[in-house]
Design an enzyme around this catalytic site. Structure first.
Site, mmCIF file in Angstrom:
data_model
loop_
_atom_site.group_PDB
_atom_site.id
_atom_site.type_symbol
_atom_site.label_atom_id
_atom_site.label_comp_id
_atom_site.label_asym_id
_atom_site.label_seq_id
_atom_site.Cartn_x
_atom_site.Cartn_y
_atom_site.Cartn_z
ATOM 1 N N GLU A 139 -34.046 63.090 33.898
ATOM 2 C CA GLU A 139 -34.897 62.023 33.385
ATOM 3 C C GLU A 139 -36.252 62.132 34.062
ATOM 4 O O GLU A 139 -36.350 62.077 35.285
ATOM 5 C CB GLU A 139 -34.292 60.648 33.700
ATOM 6 C CG GLU A 139 -33.231 60.234 32.719
ATOM 7 C CD GLU A 139 -32.730 58.817 32.996
ATOM 8 O OE1 GLU A 139 -31.638 58.501 32.520
ATOM 9 O OE2 GLU A 139 -33.424 58.065 33.702
ATOM 10 N N TYR A 162 -26.980 54.575 27.690
ATOM 11 C CA TYR A 162 -27.297 54.373 29.104
ATOM 12 C C TYR A 162 -26.877 52.958 29.459
ATOM 13 O O TYR A 162 -27.483 52.002 29.002
ATOM 14 C CB TYR A 162 -28.804 54.570 29.307
ATOM 15 C CG TYR A 162 -29.287 54.566 30.749
ATOM 16 C CD1 TYR A 162 -28.760 53.708 31.700
ATOM 17 C CD2 TYR A 162 -30.321 55.410 31.140
ATOM 18 C CE1 TYR A 162 -29.224 53.698 33.003
ATOM 19 C CE2 TYR A 162 -30.807 55.403 32.442
ATOM 20 C CZ TYR A 162 -30.258 54.547 33.362
ATOM 21 O OH TYR A 162 -30.728 54.522 34.644
ATOM 22 N N ASP A 193 -38.848 47.864 36.726
ATOM 23 C CA ASP A 193 -38.666 48.694 37.918
ATOM 24 C C ASP A 193 -38.881 47.933 39.214
ATOM 25 O O ASP A 193 -39.754 47.087 39.320
ATOM 26 C CB ASP A 193 -39.613 49.892 37.863
ATOM 27 C CG ASP A 193 -39.138 50.935 36.870
ATOM 28 O OD1 ASP A 193 -37.966 51.354 36.987
ATOM 29 O OD2 ASP A 193 -39.906 51.301 35.971
#
Lengths: 405, 278
Positions: free
Chosen positions: B54, B180, B65
């Site tokens: 990734e 994911y 994040d």
């Protein structure tokens, strides 16, 4: 003028939250179920008379609505043209229009059973309003505020703490409003079960832009009633400053379909749009996607968001609510810009002539009024939204004028 | 509905099935800490045990994040990263490796500003296999997901602990390559989920799809990677790796001489955790 989407400017957003190409729901999957929940709960609340009654009660008895519509006779005389009225939302409890939205959303959060409230704030007005309603209803309150804003808005930081809120300084990115919003979103992702995110402006993912607009649109509704009473007719021009754009949409919304009324939004041009140090997303940005919606943004050619600049912390945001982007593109609202220096002049002028110390945000709107009012005839009725009081800004202004308090 | 994809992801999972183990998927931010060092790390990842890579695309406002990847972004920014350059990095990588799948991971705005159509063509031509765009939920599929699938790029969707039974089919619809699973409700690099939580979540998603399931967010050590690998088809590690980069830069911003080796050694240890788990 007609609008190609429908015959009403009030037909947006669609059910996916789009205002033309703007708006939408660009958020991480973790937040999607929550946002859908907010949307559903708000739709239910909107059609529940009990909710409307409760909202009405608090707006009247706690916020102090309706706010007056005041004829600013000395400024009118000074400009020597249009009749200038102030919609005095700075007289609301907590000193700005922000509380209109906070009361609405806190009642919604309560209906949803949420116990913890988070919010972002720039100038601190939304933070204070959020801390206030959390105190009122005994809810835990966490406010994210850029470290730079904490420095320049110290009185509001102290106010929030007095009201029982925890103020978390945000040092990531540029340490201003956009970073506070990032941090609030990060908090929300991490506390999905018990937390409600009380967004302060007409931005963010659907349904926030439409919901905040609905709660703020009482401003325009009152203006309609009040001006009919004092002048016997509707106004010719409405002027409001724009950061995210909640006070402006609140003033404009009720009048969107009366297309002979001029609507003018005033962005913050900072040191001037050409200098790159400004916060004028419509006049100096291009469409992009940030904080859950597509809208005009200040950004570079790689799609990286740029720092905004304005002397007014409340306008210091590199984006704007998606409905404004749409109203800009369809041409219903005219968006202009005013620099820091001009806003400072209006700040002083309004204080001396009307005995009203305006916040730096509406001082921008007033600057534009100063440009157009002298050229307009004496029977032209102009309403400017005095959306906040300037007590919070006296330190910033003193500093700009080289005065040590 | 897809055009033929490069097939690298499909081939990789087929191969791993034969091997009887999960994939190890490291994340690095393109151009962190510099363009050259980042390319060196990228090229070294397959030998260090990366099955799929990734590659993070810089965005100034990475809302999902945590501090480590935010810091990686700031380093990449000062190194002059941009999307064009990230694609050319993939092209450089493809000169030495044509089998390891590369997934670009990031946020929508840089792609939107690049131009969706042009981006999809350039990404495909550069050797990108799939995309993870954090802020494009199924509700906005028309934007990029459907055009990407049409161009033969995988669009890998995130499923999360908040994705309930009612929503899972919406999330899986139009997902390709793999799913994911974000194992915690939180930002990257924060808390870690328990192995029971991960196992039951993966089992649940498996009821609805035959796609491989990768698990990420909160995996920091070889041991945690091993635990996840027993349940999932792939384990993703990001923050812990970029933290090693951070730890190998001094106060003046100068990278240590053995930064690349140190990062790759850590990657090896994680991959060993995955390989020895079953």
């Amino acid at each position: 003028m007609t609008n190609k989407f429908s015959n009403s400017y009030k037909s947006v957003p669609d059910k996916e939250g789009h205002f033309g190409i703007f708006g939408g729901r660009y958020v991480a999957e973790t937040l999607m179920p929550l946002i859908l929940q907010v949307e559903e709960s708000y739709a239910q609340a909107k059609s529940d008379p009990e909710f409307s009654n409760e909202l009405k009660y608090y707006l009247e008895h706690y916020v102090g609505r309706p706010s007056p519509l005041y004829f600013a006779s000395r400024l009118t005389e000074f400009f020597g043209g249009a009749k200038v009225y102030f919609k005095r939302d700075e007289l609301n409890h907590t000193g700005a229009h922000k509380i209109n939205n906070c009361i609405g959303q806190i009642l919604l959060a309560r209906r949803m059973g949420k116990k913890r409230i988070i919010a972002e704030t720039g100038a601190g007005q939304h933070g204070v309003a959020t801390a206030t309603v959390c105190a009122l209803f005994g809810l835990e309150c966490v406010i994210y505020m850029g470290a730079k804003d904490i420095e320049r808005q110290a009185p509001n930081v102290f106010r929030m703490k007095l009201l029982g809120a925890e103020v978390i300084p945000v040092k990531s990115g540029t340490s201003t409003l956009k970073d506070a919003m990032n941090e609030a979103l990060r908090d929300w992702v991490s506390s999905v079960d018990n937390t409600y995110y009380l967004i302060g402006t007409v931005a963010g993912p659907h349904p926030y832009p439409a919901m905040v607009r609905d709660f703020q649109s009482i401003i325009g509704q009152e203006v309609r009633e009040q001006i009919l009473k004092s002048e016997g007719r509707l106004p010719d021009t409405l002027v409001a400053c724009i950061g995210g754009g909640s006070n402006a949409i609140g003033l404009f919304y009720d009048f969107l379909d009366e297309t002979d009324i001029n609507l003018i939004g005033v962005e913050a041009a900072g040191h001037g749009i050409k200098t790159g140090k400004h916060a004028a997303s419509l006049n100096g940005g291009v469409p992009g996607v940030l904080h859950g919606n597509r809208t005009y943004l200040l950004q570079d050619d790689d799609g990286q968001i740029l720092d905004a600049h304005s002397i007014s912390a409340g306008l210091d945001y590199p984006g704007i609510g998606p409905e404004h982007s749409w109203l800009h593109d369809v041409g219903r609202v005219n968006y202009v810009s005013v620099q820091d220096s001009e806003a400072l002049e209006s700040f002083k002028l309004c204080s001396r002539l009307e005995g009203i110390i305006p916040a730096l945000e509406p001082a921008h709107a007033l600057s534009h009024v100063g440009r157009i009012a002298p050229k307009l005839p004496g029977d032209h009725i102009l309403v400017v939204n005095m959306c906040g009081r300037g007590d919070k800004d006296v330190f910033t202004v003193a500093d700009s004028l080289g005065v040590v308090i | 509905m897809n055009e033929v994809t490069t097939g690298r992801i499909e081939k990789k999972f087929k191969f791993l099935k034969k091997e009887g183990r999960a994939a190890f998927v490291p994340f690095i931010m393109a151009a962190d800490p510099t363009l050259d060092l980042s390319l060196d790390i990228l090229k070294g990842l397959p030998a260090a045990g990366a099955d799929i890579i990734e590659l993070g695309v810089l965005f100034s406002d990475p809302m999902a994040d945590g501090p480590s990847i935010q810091a990686a972004g700031l380093r990449a920014k000062s190194a002059g990263a941009n999307l064009r350059q990230t694609l050319s990095m993939v092209r450089e990588f493809r000169k030495v490796d044509d089998v390891t799948p590369i997934i670009l991971m990031g946020y929508y705005n840089p792609i939107y500003i690049y131009g969706n159509e042009k981006f999809l063509i350039d990404a495909k031509n550069s050797g990108v296999d799939g995309l993870i765009v954090v802020d494009l939920p199924p509700e906005e599929d028309k934007e990029l997901c459907l055009p990407a699938l049409k161009k033969g790029l995988h669009f890998i969707r995130l499923a999360t602990p908040t994705t309930d039974e009612n929503r899972i089919s919406t999330v899986l619809n139009n997902t390709s390559g793999f799913v994911y699973y974000v194992s915690i409700a939180g930002v990257t690099g924060s808390k870690s989920a328990s192995s029971e939580e991960v196992h039951s979540a993966v089992k649940n998603i498996k009821k609805y799809t035959e796609l491989p399931i990768a698990v990420g967010f909160g995996i920091k050590t070889p041991e945690q990677a091993a635990i996840v690998s027993r349940a999932a088809d792939a384990a993703v590690v990001g923050s812990a790796i970029v933290k090693v980069i951070e730890d190998n830069i001094d106060e003046t911003g100068t990278p240590s001489d053995n930064l690349v080796d140190t990062v790759l050694e850590f990657v090896s240890s994680l991959s060993k955790g995955v390989r020895e788990s079953r």
